[in-house]
Design an enzyme around this catalytic site. Structure first.
Site, PDB file in Angstrom:
ATOM      1  N   HIS A  37       0.820  -1.224   0.000  1.00 19.63           N
ATOM      2  CA  HIS A  37       0.000   0.000   0.000  1.00 19.63           C
ATOM      3  C   HIS A  37       0.852   1.271   0.000  1.00 19.63           C
ATOM      4  O   HIS A  37       0.355   2.337  -0.351  1.00 19.63           O
ATOM      5  CB  HIS A  37      -0.994  -0.003   1.170  1.00 19.63           C
ATOM      6  N   ASP A  67       0.213  -7.596   1.454  1.00 14.73           N
ATOM      7  CA  ASP A  67       0.649  -6.204   1.566  1.00 14.73           C
ATOM      8  C   ASP A  67       2.168  -6.055   1.582  1.00 14.73           C
ATOM      9  O   ASP A  67       2.741  -5.367   2.419  1.00 14.73           O
ATOM     10  CB  ASP A  67       0.048  -5.556   2.820  1.00 14.73           C
ATOM     11  N   SER A 139       4.647   2.293   8.024  1.00 14.12           N
ATOM     12  CA  SER A 139       4.292   1.163   7.168  1.00 14.12           C
ATOM     13  C   SER A 139       5.450   0.752   6.267  1.00 14.12           C
ATOM     14  O   SER A 139       6.060   1.588   5.609  1.00 14.12           O
ATOM     15  CB  SER A 139       3.091   1.526   6.297  1.00 14.12           C
TER      16      SER A 139
END
Length: 211
Positions: A37, A67, A139
């Site tokens: 993402h 992911d 992230s």
């Protein structure tokens, strides 16, 4: 110098036109690991190093199902320290861990905590849960133990909860790295979100499962 400090030069800020995230360089494969993402919608991104220098990287593999994305730097970063991994089955609840990355696009930070759960099931996937502070921008960055071993990739946190961050176990990253190593000449691959089959050209339906 602590074992964690030794690997800090291998942690990057990942910049795209949509924002930023974090990632880490794995010297044995000459690839940077981050979240899907973080780079979604892009085939080329910018890597910002600890000294603020930047270089381009190509997005080589994306796996929306877990992911994860693999990035190829435009030049080999042989001067950076190597990183080591520790798999999920060897972890214990209450092990001390640190989250490394660039929250909110700010300069590099380290937050500390413990493993709250070594195998927390969310939507059918097993994650490592930690109470170390996790924020947007973390992230794709690594979660490491006190020996500086990477145990997972920071993936998400519950926005309405405190002290609940999640990391994808490094086991899945190792699988992706080994799969890439077997097919290093593939320019770009997308993993089917339904069956995890590698797709190397545009198509409406997965050649493996039809999704």
């Amino acid at each position: 110098m602590s074992e964690i400090e030794k690997i800090i030069p291998s942690i990057f800020k990942i910049n795209t036109a949509s924002g930023s995230g974090s990632g880490f360089y794995v010297q044995d494969y000459d690839l940077v690991i981050t979240n899907y993402h973080v780079v979604s919608g892009f085939k080329k991104v910018a890597l910002e190093m600890q000294d603020k220098n930047t270089l381009a990287a190509d997005v080589m593999v994306i796996n929306p199902l877990i992911d994860i994305a693999l990035l190829k730097p435009e030049k080999t970063l042989s001067g950076l320290p190597g990183v080591s991994f520790k798999k999920q089955d060897s972890l214990k609840n209450r092990d001390k861990v640190s989250v490394l990355g660039f929250p909110f696009g700010m300069p590099f930070t380290i937050t500390e905590g413990i493993i709250s759960s070594t195998k927390q099931l969310l939507n059918g996937q097993s994650y490592i849960q930690t109470d170390a502070a996790v924020n947007p921008g973390n992230s794709g960055g690594p979660v490491v133990n006190m020996d500086g071993e990477i145990i997972g990739v920071t993936t998400s946190k519950f926005t309405q909860a405190d002290n609940m961050g999640f990391a994808l176990p490094i086991d899945h990253v190792i699988e992706e790295l080994e799969a890439y190593k077997r097919n290093p000449n593939i320019a770009y691959a997308v993993k089917c979100p339904s069956c995890n089959f590698s797709l190397h050209e545009a198509m409406e339906n997965c050649a493996n499962c039809g999704a």
